[in-house]
Design an enzyme around this catalytic site. Sequence first.
Site, mmCIF file in Angstrom:
data_model
loop_
_atom_site.group_PDB
_atom_site.id
_atom_site.type_symbol
_atom_site.label_atom_id
_atom_site.label_comp_id
_atom_site.label_asym_id
_atom_site.label_seq_id
_atom_site.Cartn_x
_atom_site.Cartn_y
_atom_site.Cartn_z
ATOM 1 C CE LYS A 1 -3.188 3.093 0.764
ATOM 2 N NZ LYS A 1 -2.235 4.239 0.613
ATOM 3 C CB CYS B 1 11.300 9.704 9.909
ATOM 4 S SG CYS B 1 12.347 8.481 9.087
#
Length: 498
Positions: free
Chosen positions: A181, A290
């Site tokens: 996904k 991140c």
Amino acid sequence: MSHQDLLQGFSSDILVGGEWRAGTGKRYQSLYPADESVNAEIAAAGADDAVEAVEAADAAWRRADWAGLKPHQRAAVLHRVADGITQRAEALAHLQRRDNGKPISETRALVASAAGTFRYFASCLETLEETLTPSRGDYLTMSVHEPLGVVAAITPWNSPIASDAQKLAPALAAGNAVVLKPAEVTPLASLELGRICEAAGVPRGVLSVLPGKGSVIGDILVRHPKVRKVAFTGGTEVGRGIARLAAEKLMPVSLELGGKSPTIVFEDADIDHAVAGVLYGIFSSSGESCIAGSRLFVHKAIFDTFVERLVAGAKQLRVGDPLREDTQMGPLVTSSHRDSIERYVAIGLEEGGRLLCGGERPAGDGRENGYFYQPTIIAGLTNQARMVQEEIFGPVLAVLPFENEADLLAEANDSVYGLAAGIWTRDFKRAWRVGRALETGTVWINTYKQFSISTPFGGWKESGMGREKGRLGLLEYTNQKSLYWGLNENPLAWAGRV
């Protein structure tokens, strides 16, 4: 490579259980962040597609044509995937540039990294040995690893093809079937990677690629009883929700989540190296990373001099067209994300911050048509300020002074996150001491944002759980099984003679 040449013949069909087709979800447009031009119309997956993909994956991993292959046979397929990525490298780099606006020099590096990831795990697959454990009785004991089954891989928009590879390669190497996904706004490179995997010989149904809404597809994948593991990279709040659902299923997860990484510059640091490293650590990838070094602690003895050099360097960074070879910062991924960053800068100024550079959208050279934002440095805040504590995920740096090591460590560790950190010092003993004391999964010393596929990566605290990369990263996608082989000549004594 022009937009027309790049996307000529591009099919927006999704891959469901080995079949390329239009998804059942609502079609949407993929936009180029540099100028809002349309990349492609994407046929989004819907709930029915997600369920079908999982069912097909469950059937596929149980067949002998993937999980039943010998390790060297699966390794050969992974090597062919790497070859396919390399052969399509320039097109893939441009697809990712169109996806999220990263400069072409950076997307080329990410594509090369993806190919290297498949090669690395192919090599691990051929060299990873099972264990013959020491016997403690009249038997032979072995420890082996089996595939989990169906893995849901949910990847972010900031580095799609590299993140895809870091999940797909070890999961496939271990013999699993994978439902990928990709992030809704960056599906192009992931769809192309699905075609490359198919051409390389990944059997039908072993891989599905489902672009579309995470709130629909991701939720189904996490909840489906036949999904045996979720590997997720993204925001902490979504990760926390995945962990809650996984706990109900007693399902393993690997979660790479948010970060608010401290970078520390001691008074004895090599200033040239430290300035360059800090700039790269926060402003490369437009800060959409991140592990971005977004909290900078500088020793008070060199604070003014260092920050002056840093601001001068930030003002010289080239922000603009991702297609230009000399561009260092492209646009942010969406207009709404840029709005979020602007709100955080406003909050920082309301909290008493002092703007040293940036804090605005650049003008000229067509940048007003895209989602650009200047590299921004703010001083004068405390470590408790919202702008210092909360992840911004953009080109915004907070600089804070420190005087002693004990106070520094208290503030550096005063965060819900623990993904990465950087240290700049010539004192190797201090680097070792501080590096071991930092509550974080990765520490860079006199460098920053360097990665190796052979070295484990993951977070502490609310930055996640589990590890990717490294030889043991493959085992994250397996179940461990112990086998006992009886060597006794006589029946077990407990039963007596029968």
